[in-house]
Design a protein around this motif. Sequence first.
Motif, PDB file in Angstrom:
ATOM      1  N   ILE A 173     -36.083   9.671   9.590  1.00  0.00           N
ATOM      2  CA  ILE A 173     -36.655   9.349   8.272  1.00  0.00           C
ATOM      3  C   ILE A 173     -38.037   8.738   8.493  1.00  0.00           C
ATOM      4  N   ARG A 174     -39.066   9.316   7.890  1.00  0.00           N
ATOM      5  CA  ARG A 174     -40.427   8.835   8.181  1.00  0.00           C
ATOM      6  C   ARG A 174     -41.019   8.016   7.042  1.00  0.00           C
ATOM      7  N   ALA A 175     -40.488   8.151   5.823  1.00  0.00           N
ATOM      8  CA  ALA A 175     -41.100   7.446   4.694  1.00  0.00           C
ATOM      9  C   ALA A 175     -40.029   6.912   3.744  1.00  0.00           C
ATOM     10  N   PRO A 176     -39.231   5.934   4.191  1.00  0.00           N
ATOM     11  CA  PRO A 176     -38.278   5.332   3.259  1.00  0.00           C
ATOM     12  C   PRO A 176     -39.009   4.527   2.195  1.00  0.00           C
ATOM     13  N   VAL A 177     -38.321   4.182   1.134  1.00  0.00           N
ATOM     14  CA  VAL A 177     -38.918   3.342   0.087  1.00  0.00           C
ATOM     15  C   VAL A 177     -38.897   1.879   0.527  1.00  0.00           C
ATOM     16  N   VAL A 178     -37.801   1.483   1.190  1.00  0.00           N
ATOM     17  CA  VAL A 178     -37.644   0.101   1.644  1.00  0.00           C
ATOM     18  C   VAL A 178     -36.630   0.093   2.789  1.00  0.00           C
ATOM     19  N   CYS A 179     -36.772  -0.895   3.694  1.00  0.00           N
ATOM     20  CA  CYS A 179     -35.842  -1.028   4.819  1.00  0.00           C
ATOM     21  C   CYS A 179     -35.170  -2.397   4.783  1.00  0.00           C
TER      22      CYS A 179
END
Length: 556
Positions: A173-179
């Motif tokens: 996953i390269r562009a999650p919204v938040v971690c």
Amino acid sequence: MKDMYEDAIRMLNTLQTNASYLEQVKRERGDPQAQLEAMQGFLERSGLKVEDLDRLNIIHVTGTKGKGSACAFTECILRNYGLKTGFYSSPHLVQVRERIRINGQPISKDLFSKYFWLVYNRLEETKDPAHASMPAYFRFLTIMAFHVFLQEKVDLAVVEVGIGGTYDCTNIIRAPVVCGVSSLGIDHTSILGDTMEKIAWQKGGIFKPGVPAFTVAQPERPLEVLRERAQERKCPLYLCPELDDFEEGCRALELGLAGAHQRSNAALALQLARTWLQRCGCPGLGELKEVPPSTELLGRPVPLAPAFRLTDAMIQGLRDTEWLGRTQVLSHGPVTWYLDGAHTTSSIQACVRWFRQTALNQDKPHDGSEVRVLLFNATGDRDTAALLKLLVPCHFDYAVFCPNFTEVSVANNADQQNFNVTLENALTRCLENQRTWTRLLEEKVGQDPWLPSPLRVGGLLQPAPTRGSLLLVPPAPRPLNSPALVFPCLAQALRWVAQGRDPQLAAPTASGAHPHPAASSGAVLLREAAAVRVLVTGSLHLVGGALRLLEPALAQ
């Protein structure tokens, strides 16, 4: 369609189970980039590109303890906003399809079959002699989950990391919204390292440039490592405030998951859900007014995220959250089962606190006849002696050890087959646990006046050579007798504990069982006790097998 589902599960099982996956990760860990490239290759062969995953609006969560619970809270909160949610987690408890959920429910057998064969056939058609033709079990399911979520058009996907972070296949996953990073502890040391700092470094591998990340209170050095990883990766990292800060000026929040340790998971979930709502432009955010942070946490190396006024959807989401096998209580007549998949020292400590508090709060029998039983197993490279030592203060009358297999033969239960663990190996581990428990009680006797006197003799139930009956074979004599028994499968262990008093379980069969003193005297006590309290812990797989037998509807 039933046959297609069962065929899919059997084929999936040939792709290796967790033990093989861990070995594969250990072999490849020197080159994480190669691992992610291999995962990307499998993803592309299945018909997806990495950039396709950007459309899933992912919340990516790692941690040692509580990451699944934090994900469950987060998913339930966002579902209460009317959003269509996807949720990918591991391991499963009863059926594999629990790992891939839409709107909080495991996908149907028909959907599982559809997407399994879609992905499997595409990978078969694009085989390359130079590379592995099929990804391992967990990688396959990860790719399949992405297909399900994209084609079923979820509004967001909550994705729980499998193991670690940096080397985990979900880190494609390269562009999650938040971690998010839940509480850190020691686990999977052969892969992640043997110190909290090394483990924190691995977990911080999911941080992405410009993507906000949140963590709960951590020990000083691991928190510093997370901060350094966030700086390296140009990721804004924040510390979650305590749940108490959200309760100021209002009544205490009700959580769907029991145990004081769930409060930090709920606090993390609130920050993840709120940040997702803000970044994805969900309407109605005017209600999320910030509360000034408490001064005692200011000045930390990681800035404190502000608390905020909770919406009705958030309050309802926390209250409605369900997560099977974690601090779960099943009351079946006089027998009460306490199930918790704790498998690290700190999670077992939390489990003990929960069990003692919950069991003590139960109504005591008028005649005081209460029997406490521990049902335990542990897998992998975990230090079972350290885990069992933490359970001694619960003052169990009996300790029962058995493998995670529901039956001696699991041929009819493909969802719970594990081709990497033989019954012989699993029973050897159980006998070691029995010896450890005996030793711990020997050390404790004389130190604790409240500890039950270990009067009963241990034994091992194993198949008789002539027929399918069971013989109780005593272990070699020891200086002190042990209130511990080993059974070859969960069904026999549960039936002995329940003694026909749980409507979901058949009574133990007397025919073919040698009446060894530990089993026969214990059976009398269990049959006559006004209340039997059973803690099932040490492994999520053990808890899953127990749930399958105690709540048959879950297997349907």
